[in-house]
Design a protein around this motif. Structure first.
Motif, PDB file in Angstrom:
ATOM      1  N   GLN A   1      11.362  -1.419  -5.027  1.00 20.39           N
ATOM      2  CA  GLN A   1      11.156  -2.219  -6.225  1.00 20.39           C
ATOM      3  C   GLN A   1       9.786  -2.893  -6.207  1.00 20.39           C
ATOM      4  O   GLN A   1       9.338  -3.383  -5.177  1.00 20.39           O
ATOM      5  N   LYS A   2       9.171  -2.880  -7.366  1.00 22.89           N
ATOM      6  CA  LYS A   2       7.874  -3.530  -7.543  1.00 22.89           C
ATOM      7  C   LYS A   2       8.010  -4.532  -8.681  1.00 22.89           C
ATOM      8  O   LYS A   2       8.431  -4.164  -9.782  1.00 22.89           O
ATOM      9  N   ALA A   3       7.730  -5.783  -8.420  1.00 21.73           N
ATOM     10  CA  ALA A   3       7.921  -6.830  -9.430  1.00 21.73           C
ATOM     11  C   ALA A   3       7.045  -6.577 -10.646  1.00 21.73           C
ATOM     12  O   ALA A   3       5.879  -6.188 -10.519  1.00 21.73           O
ATOM     13  N   CYS A   4       7.614  -6.790 -11.824  1.00 22.57           N
ATOM     14  CA  CYS A   4       6.859  -6.649 -13.070  1.00 22.57           C
ATOM     15  C   CYS A   4       5.994  -7.889 -13.297  1.00 22.57           C
ATOM     16  O   CYS A   4       6.492  -9.018 -13.221  1.00 22.57           O
TER      17      CYS A   4
ATOM     18  N   SER B   1      12.141  -5.740 -12.353  1.00 22.05           N
ATOM     19  CA  SER B   1      11.327  -5.024 -11.380  1.00 22.05           C
ATOM     20  C   SER B   1      11.282  -3.548 -11.733  1.00 22.05           C
ATOM     21  O   SER B   1      12.196  -3.007 -12.348  1.00 22.05           O
ATOM     22  N   GLU B   2      10.212  -2.933 -11.332  1.00 25.31           N
ATOM     23  CA  GLU B   2      10.014  -1.506 -11.545  1.00 25.31           C
ATOM     24  C   GLU B   2      10.579  -0.754 -10.333  1.00 25.31           C
ATOM     25  O   GLU B   2      10.307  -1.110  -9.196  1.00 25.31           O
TER      26      GLU B   2
END
Length: 477
Positions: A324-327, A334-335
């Motif tokens: 997960q990558k925070a938006c 999250s992305e």
């Protein structure tokens, strides 16, 4: 599925962290006793009205919590009694050896720090090099015997396993199969996060597998070697082993539910960032380790039709593994980025679909916001009719809103296997016990021999170094 409410009846408290809950009948006894193994190395059983020390191996256990701020997944993590324990006194332990602390497979990196970068192929193809020096600890699987004088004694070592990181060693990792009579060992993928060396899919790696050990083959090896791969084992030990499954991340044991003349097998796979998963299967084709080794030496492909593959690391439950990558526009969202696209494709047809998934970060009031699956057990009793024939499971701690002031609570839930084998839903089991202001992590789940009683292990801290905060309950109507 119907709404279920239960009571938690305290049986014993002020324990160290209870990792395994099992029952058996002691030689010469007539009553089934509940045995409790703690992570630090104690084994107790509940007598008529008191708690009795059965075995204390704390001096044999690695010093826990020192390298990880008090949190640890090592220690005494497996206990199983031989099906003929009443007559032969044999039982089995899985624990982390004292004095075996190493620097880790990636020295200097925190144990959960690894994350693959799909843009950098080097991170997708890491190798565990220099294994004799770059490892975290050594786990051992041993056979013990309860002597006629009532004193337990070690009889032999079955396996010594070198582990790359401190986490993902399995928990409640030893169980006997009522189908084959063999000891079943469930091993995690070796730890860190995202299985950095892809040990779980490699047929030669012991990590990330479910293994049967034929203890009836009374093999004694002096100075049993410390290994990571199957081909490093002496041939007499290879001949005692078969592999049931691969693609395991971390697993709280395996359970067997009788269905007419056969058994449904249940195994939970602890998730990474997205979901916790429970798998079920009936038919499988285990592969003898000698065949795996021969195929590896000959560089040939074995027929793996009927061999169980949970899909990790390419798959996390029913989903391709992602991180997960925070938006930047909305921190609460999250992305999800595919971590191992090629491996997800490669294992997509061979993997076993899960019975259920339940999600991290699920905010629905009737669902669990997951942390970590800690137990999966069938219930065949009649005292809680709505649960009869179901599969009960526990999660360490339900996700709460960041601004919540409520103390931590674990979760208890149940599901059922569908006749068509497809994904099923689950339902939370409501409990009435008041833990007050104390945290309550649900760390273990157990049953009695005929699966008509359920036991729950609860701890007041995430740290094994915080002593005497454990309580074992019976789950009752």
């Amino acid at each position: 599925m119907t709404e279920v409410k239960v009571r938690l009846r305290p049986l014993v408290s002020k324990l160290n962290l209870p990792t395994v809950l099992k029952t058996t009948i002691l030689p010469g006894d007539s009553n089934e006793r509940l045995f409790i193994a703690t992570q630090v190395g104690e084994i107790f059983y509940i007598g008529n009205r008191d708690i009795v020390t059965f075995l204390d191996i704390r001096p044999r256990i690695l010093k826990l919590g020192a390298s990880s701020g008090g949190y640890d997944e090592r220690g005494l993590i497996g206990l199983a009694f031989h099906p003929e324990f009443y007559y032969n006194g044999l039982f089995y332990l899985h624990y982390s050896l004292a004095g075996s602390q190493g620097p880790g497979a990636m020295p200097g990196a925190p144990f959960e720090s690894f994350k693959p970068d799909p843009c950098d192929p080097k991170t997708l193809n890491l190798k565990w090099e220099n294994r004799e020096n770059q490892y975290d600890h050594i786990d051992t699987v041993e056979e013990w015997i309860l002597q006629s004088n009532g004193q337990p004694q070690k009889r032999r070592t079955l396996l010594n396993l070198r582990r790359p990181f401190l986490n993902h060693n399995g928990v409640s990792s030893l169980n006997f199969s009522p189908e084959t009579g063999k000891l079943v060992l469930t091993t995690g993928d070796g730890g860190s996060g995202y299985d950095p060396f892809n040990l779980s899919q490699n047929d030669m790696e012991i990590a990330g597998k479910i293994i049967e050990i034929d203890v009836a083959k009374n093999t004694f090896i002096d100075n049993s070697p410390v290994v990571t791969r199957f081909h490093e084992l002496p041939v007499p030990i290879q001949e005692t082993l078969t592999v049931i499954a691969k693609g395991v991340r971390n697993i709280p044991g395996i359970s067997f539910q009788k269905f007419y003349t056969q058994y449904i097998k249940y195994a939970g796979n602890v998730g990474q960032d997205l979901v916790e998963s429970i798998f079920s299967f009936m038919h499988y084709k285990p592969i003898p380790v000698t065949q795996l080794v021969q195929a590896s030496l000959a560089r040939s492909e074995l027929d793996q039709e009927g061999f169980i593959n949970f899909g990790w690391r390419g798959w996390e439950g029913a989903f391709p593994t992602s991180f997960q990558k925070a938006c930047s526009t909305n921190p609460e969202r999250s992305e999800k980025i595919n971590a191992y696209y090629d491996e997800a494709i490669k294992t997509s047809e061979r993997r076993l679909p899960p019975l259920i998934n339940y999600f991290h970060g699920d905010r629905r009031s009737d669902k669990i916001g997951a942390t970590s699956l800690t137990g999966v057990k069938p219930y065949m009793g009649n005292e809680i009719p709505a649960l009869t024939g179901s599969v009960v499971f526990t999660d360490l701690a339900r996700t709460r809103n960041q601004d919540s002031q409520l103390p931590v609570r674990g979760a208890l839930a149940y599901t059922r296997a569908r006749a068509d084998g497809r994904l099923n839903d689950y339902r939370i089991i409501e409990t009435d016990y008041n833990f007050g202001s104390q945290a309550a992590y649900y760390v273990s789940l157990g049953t009695n021999l005929n699966q008509t009683r359920l036991y729950l292990g609860v701890y007041g801290s995430m740290k094994v170094g915080d002593p005497n905060q454990g309580t074992v309950f019976e789950i009752v109507p």
